[in-house]
Design a protein around this motif. Structure first.
Motif, mmCIF file in Angstrom:
data_model
loop_
_atom_site.group_PDB
_atom_site.id
_atom_site.type_symbol
_atom_site.label_atom_id
_atom_site.label_comp_id
_atom_site.label_asym_id
_atom_site.label_seq_id
_atom_site.Cartn_x
_atom_site.Cartn_y
_atom_site.Cartn_z
ATOM 1 N N GLU A 47 0.828 -1.203 0.000
ATOM 2 C CA GLU A 47 0.000 0.000 0.000
ATOM 3 C C GLU A 47 0.865 1.257 0.000
ATOM 4 O OE1 GLU A 47 -2.949 0.128 3.009
ATOM 5 O OE2 GLU A 47 -4.043 -1.610 2.263
ATOM 6 N N LEU A 48 1.932 1.222 0.792
ATOM 7 C CA LEU A 48 2.801 2.392 0.898
ATOM 8 C C LEU A 48 3.552 2.636 -0.404
ATOM 9 C CD1 LEU A 48 3.485 4.433 3.126
ATOM 10 C CD2 LEU A 48 5.462 3.035 3.706
ATOM 11 N N LEU A 49 3.992 1.572 -1.060
ATOM 12 C CA LEU A 49 4.671 1.697 -2.353
ATOM 13 C C LEU A 49 3.713 2.286 -3.394
ATOM 14 C CD1 LEU A 49 7.153 1.070 -4.179
ATOM 15 C CD2 LEU A 49 6.122 -1.180 -4.591
ATOM 16 N N THR A 50 2.500 1.770 -3.439
ATOM 17 C CA THR A 50 1.492 2.270 -4.373
ATOM 18 C C THR A 50 1.206 3.746 -4.115
ATOM 19 O OG1 THR A 50 0.472 0.077 -4.459
ATOM 20 C CG2 THR A 50 -0.853 1.926 -5.201
ATOM 21 N N ALA A 51 1.010 4.082 -2.844
ATOM 22 C CA ALA A 51 0.693 5.463 -2.489
ATOM 23 C C ALA A 51 1.832 6.409 -2.852
ATOM 24 C CB ALA A 51 0.400 5.554 -0.988
ATOM 25 N N GLN A 82 -7.134 5.802 12.019
ATOM 26 C CA GLN A 82 -7.322 4.522 12.720
ATOM 27 C C GLN A 82 -7.371 3.341 11.764
ATOM 28 O OE1 GLN A 82 -7.939 3.567 16.203
ATOM 29 N NE2 GLN A 82 -6.727 5.427 16.388
ATOM 30 N N HIS A 83 -7.976 3.551 10.595
ATOM 31 C CA HIS A 83 -8.358 2.401 9.783
ATOM 32 C C HIS A 83 -7.405 2.081 8.642
ATOM 33 C CE1 HIS A 83 -12.091 2.204 12.016
ATOM 34 N NE2 HIS A 83 -12.293 3.491 11.772
ATOM 35 N N SER A 84 -6.943 3.081 7.914
ATOM 36 C CA SER A 84 -6.207 2.756 6.693
ATOM 37 C C SER A 84 -5.193 3.826 6.343
ATOM 38 C CB SER A 84 -7.186 2.583 5.518
ATOM 39 O OG SER A 84 -7.804 3.822 5.212
ATOM 40 N N LEU A 85 -4.253 3.425 5.518
ATOM 41 C CA LEU A 85 -3.269 4.370 4.997
ATOM 42 C C LEU A 85 -3.940 5.393 4.081
ATOM 43 C CD1 LEU A 85 -0.384 5.361 4.487
ATOM 44 C CD2 LEU A 85 -0.152 3.550 2.761
ATOM 45 N N SER A 86 -4.875 4.950 3.259
ATOM 46 C CA SER A 86 -5.544 5.877 2.345
ATOM 47 C C SER A 86 -6.270 6.977 3.128
ATOM 48 C CB SER A 86 -6.520 5.132 1.432
ATOM 49 O OG SER A 86 -7.465 4.406 2.182
ATOM 50 N N GLU A 87 -6.877 6.622 4.257
ATOM 51 C CA GLU A 87 -7.540 7.614 5.112
ATOM 52 C C GLU A 87 -6.531 8.659 5.606
ATOM 53 O OE1 GLU A 87 -9.542 7.808 9.601
ATOM 54 O OE2 GLU A 87 -8.877 5.892 8.756
ATOM 55 N N SER A 88 -5.355 8.194 6.030
ATOM 56 C CA SER A 88 -4.326 9.110 6.528
ATOM 57 C C SER A 88 -3.840 10.032 5.425
ATOM 58 C CB SER A 88 -3.147 8.310 7.104
ATOM 59 O OG SER A 88 -3.559 7.464 8.147
ATOM 60 N N LEU A 89 -3.663 9.500 4.221
ATOM 61 C CA LEU A 89 -3.206 10.311 3.096
ATOM 62 C C LEU A 89 -4.257 11.342 2.684
ATOM 63 C CD1 LEU A 89 -1.570 7.439 1.045
ATOM 64 C CD2 LEU A 89 -0.348 9.426 1.967
#
Length: 286
Positions: free
Chosen positions: A47-51, A133-140
Motif C-alpha cells: 500500500e505504501l509503495l502504491t501510495a 485509525q483504519h487505513s493508509l488511504s484515510e491518513s493520506l
C-alpha cells in the motif's frame, strides 16, 4: 494482460479533476525481497509503495519524495522513497508478533504519517499528520485535506497470496478551480472499482469500465521500477566519516567491517587492507 509496473495519468475533458492509476508487480517484489516480512507488513509495504508512486506523480519538479509511517505499534517504521522518474525503494521495521490485520492502528499503533518532498532545486518541505485509525488511504486523504485543501480520494489494493505479489492503486483529485459536485460524481464512479479488477486488468480496460460515459484523456504511461541508491562508494564515505582510528579498531575487533543495506539486502565487506586503502586514497586524510 495488465501492463505491470506502470503509472497512468488522466484528465477529464468536462471536469476539473485529475486522476492516476498505478499497477506494480516486479518493483513490489523487489521491495519485499530484502527481508522475510510477515504477511501484514508485506501488505502495508504494498500500500505504501502504491501510495508513494501516486504521490510522486503529483510532483511538478525534479526531486524525491519520502512517505513514512512511524508509531509505537508492532510495526515501528515503514518508509518508501521515490523520485520524479518513479524509481522506488522501501523498508519496514517490526518487532514481535504482528497481528494479521489490515487495520492501520493495530499495526503501527499511535503515530504519524510524514511526507517529505525534496526538490533538486528549492526548499525541502515536510508535512506531518496523525495516522488514521483504519487505513493508509484515510491518513493520506487527511494529509491532502490539511496541506493542500484539495478534495482527494485514494484507493490502495495488494495481493500477497499469489506466487508473484502485486499491488495497485488509484488517486482522484479535484483541481483548484473544480466544482465539488464534479468531484463527487467521479468519486462515486471510481469507488465502484474492485480489487481484482485493478490488480489484474489492463489499465485502459479499468478506465473504460469506470468512465466509459465520460471524456477521458489518458497520457503516455510512465514505467515504475525499484532502484536502490546504495553503493560501495557510499559505504567508503561512511567509513571516512567514522574516522581512521575507529574504522581500524572495528576491523581489529571483528576481522572485517560489514555494512548492510536494509533497502535491497546488499552486503558490503571491508577487511584491514580495504580500510587502509580507503584512508590512503582519500585526499582529506593527510
Amino acid at each position: 494482460m495488465t501492463h505491470i509496473d506502470t503509472l497512468h495519468r488522466y484528465l477529464f475533458d468536462n471536469y476539473q479533476v485529475r486522476g492516476e492509476l498505478v499497477q506494480l508487480q516486479q518493483s513490489y517484489q523487489q521491495v519485499l525481497a530484502s527481508q522475510a516480512y510477515p504477511a501484514p507488513v508485506r501488505r502495508l509495504l504494498g500500500e505504501l509503495l502504491t501510495a508513494t508512486s501516486l504521490l510522486t506523480a503529483t510532483l511538478k519538479f525534479e526531486g524525491h519524495i519520502t512517505v513514512q509511517l512511524q508509531g509505537d505499534g508492532p510495526v515501528s517504521l515503514a518508509v518508501i522513497n521515490g523520485d520524479h522518474q518513479q524509481q522506488m525503494r522501501g523498508v519496514a521495521r517490526w518487532e514481535g508478533e504482528v497481528p494479521d490485520t489490515e487495520k492501520l492502528a493495530d499495526l503501527v499503533g499511535k503515530g504519524y504519517l510524514a511526507i517529505t518532498i525534496t526538490p533538486f532545486e528549492g526548499e525541502r518541505y515536510q508535512g506531518i499528520v496523525e495516522l488514521g485509525q483504519h487505513s493508509l488511504s484515510e491518513s493520506l486523504e487527511n494529509y491532502f485535506a490539511q496541506s493542500e485543501q484539495l478534495d482527494t480520494r485514494i484507493w490502495l489494493f495488494t495481493d500477497t497470496q499469489q506466487a508473484e505479489p502485486r499491488c495497485a492503486g488509484m488517486l482522484l483529485q479535484a483541481m483548484p478551480n473544480g466544482q465539488n459536485g464534479d468531484f463527487t460524481h467521479l468519486e462515486a464512479l471510481t469507488h465502484t472499482i474492485k480489487a481484482d479488477e485493478l490488480l489484474t486488468l489492463d489499465a485502459h480496460e479499468v478506465l473504460y469500465r469506470l468512465y466509459h460515459q465520460e471524456a477521458v484523456r489518458v497520457f503516455d504511461p510512465q514505467p515504475v521500477c525499484f532502484k536502490c541508491t546504495c553503493s560501495r562508494e557510499k559505504c567508503e564515505q561512511a567509513l571516512l566519516q567514522l574516522g581512521q582510528e575507529e574504522a581500524q579498531e572495528a576491523v581489529k575487533e571483528a576481522g572485517k567491517i560489514e555494512m548492510h543495506c536494509d533497502y535491497c539486502g546488499q552486503h558490503y565487506h571491508f577487511n584491514g587492507a580495504d580500510v587502509q586503502s580507503i584512508f590512503n586514497d582519500s585526499p582529506t586524510v593527510h
